[in-house]
Design a protein around this motif. Sequence first.
Motif, PDB file in Angstrom:
ATOM      1  N   SER A  25      -9.562  -1.730   4.433  1.00 38.43           N
ATOM      2  CA  SER A  25     -10.879  -0.807   3.888  1.00 38.43           C
ATOM      3  C   SER A  25     -11.794  -1.556   3.335  1.00 38.43           C
ATOM      4  O   SER A  25     -13.049  -1.066   3.486  1.00 38.43           O
ATOM      5  CB  SER A  25     -10.168   0.085   3.151  1.00 38.43           C
ATOM      6  N   TYR A  31     -16.729   1.299   1.082  1.00 36.93           N
ATOM      7  CA  TYR A  31     -15.676   0.766   0.514  1.00 36.93           C
ATOM      8  C   TYR A  31     -15.884   0.935  -1.237  1.00 36.93           C
ATOM      9  O   TYR A  31     -16.907   0.581  -1.786  1.00 36.93           O
ATOM     10  CB  TYR A  31     -15.087  -0.235   0.741  1.00 36.93           C
ATOM     11  N   LYS A  35      -9.990   3.057  -1.888  1.00 40.52           N
ATOM     12  CA  LYS A  35     -10.138   3.873  -0.905  1.00 40.52           C
ATOM     13  C   LYS A  35      -9.286   3.338   0.407  1.00 40.52           C
ATOM     14  O   LYS A  35      -9.015   2.065   0.354  1.00 40.52           O
ATOM     15  CB  LYS A  35     -11.667   3.467  -0.255  1.00 40.52           C
ATOM     16  N   SER A  37      -8.834   3.858   4.168  1.00 36.02           N
ATOM     17  CA  SER A  37      -9.472   4.523   5.424  1.00 36.02           C
ATOM     18  C   SER A  37      -9.262   3.640   6.760  1.00 36.02           C
ATOM     19  O   SER A  37      -8.915   4.289   7.691  1.00 36.02           O
ATOM     20  CB  SER A  37     -11.023   4.723   5.297  1.00 36.02           C
ATOM     21  N   HIS A  38      -9.089   2.549   6.573  1.00 33.60           N
ATOM     22  CA  HIS A  38      -8.990   1.318   7.675  1.00 33.60           C
ATOM     23  C   HIS A  38      -7.693   0.512   7.406  1.00 33.60           C
ATOM     24  O   HIS A  38      -7.619   0.019   6.514  1.00 33.60           O
ATOM     25  CB  HIS A  38      -9.988   0.562   8.057  1.00 33.60           C
ATOM     26  N   LYS A  72      -8.441  11.181   6.218  1.00 31.99           N
ATOM     27  CA  LYS A  72      -7.137  10.208   5.746  1.00 31.99           C
ATOM     28  C   LYS A  72      -7.561   9.064   6.352  1.00 31.99           C
ATOM     29  O   LYS A  72      -8.545   8.075   5.987  1.00 31.99           O
ATOM     30  CB  LYS A  72      -5.971  10.893   6.268  1.00 31.99           C
ATOM     31  N   HIS A  74      -8.963   6.773   8.990  1.00 27.78           N
ATOM     32  CA  HIS A  74     -10.311   6.766   9.588  1.00 27.78           C
ATOM     33  C   HIS A  74     -10.134   5.801  10.976  1.00 27.78           C
ATOM     34  O   HIS A  74     -10.532   6.092  12.225  1.00 27.78           O
ATOM     35  CB  HIS A  74     -11.463   6.286   9.184  1.00 27.78           C
TER      36      HIS A  74
END
Length: 102
Positions: A25, A31, A35, A37-38, A72, A74
């Motif tokens: 992320s 960011y 976080k 997300s990735h 949630k 991504h």
Amino acid sequence: MSLEQQLIERLQTLTPIYLEVVNESAGHGGYFPGKESHFKVSIVSDTFNGLRLVQRHQKIYAAAGDLLSPGKIHALAIHAYVATEWTGTAPASPDCAHAPKS
């Protein structure tokens, strides 16, 4: 429990020989500390024997389930192998076009 930990637990259902989940992320736009997300998943499992790449990914998506819903996870980079294909390393992820510039 963090999204990363939830993802790891769900992927355990695929009985991995090797599993690495990396939160990438920080390398993406928007960011902020904490976080999630990735993610990048590198997984080796006998569950993938005889399956095409798309079928392996489908199994991972099914295991992740609602973690891949809005708000949630991504993005999920997937590197899925059987034991005979695994060389010990997965490819590096490309830089994000929206990553913070230093």
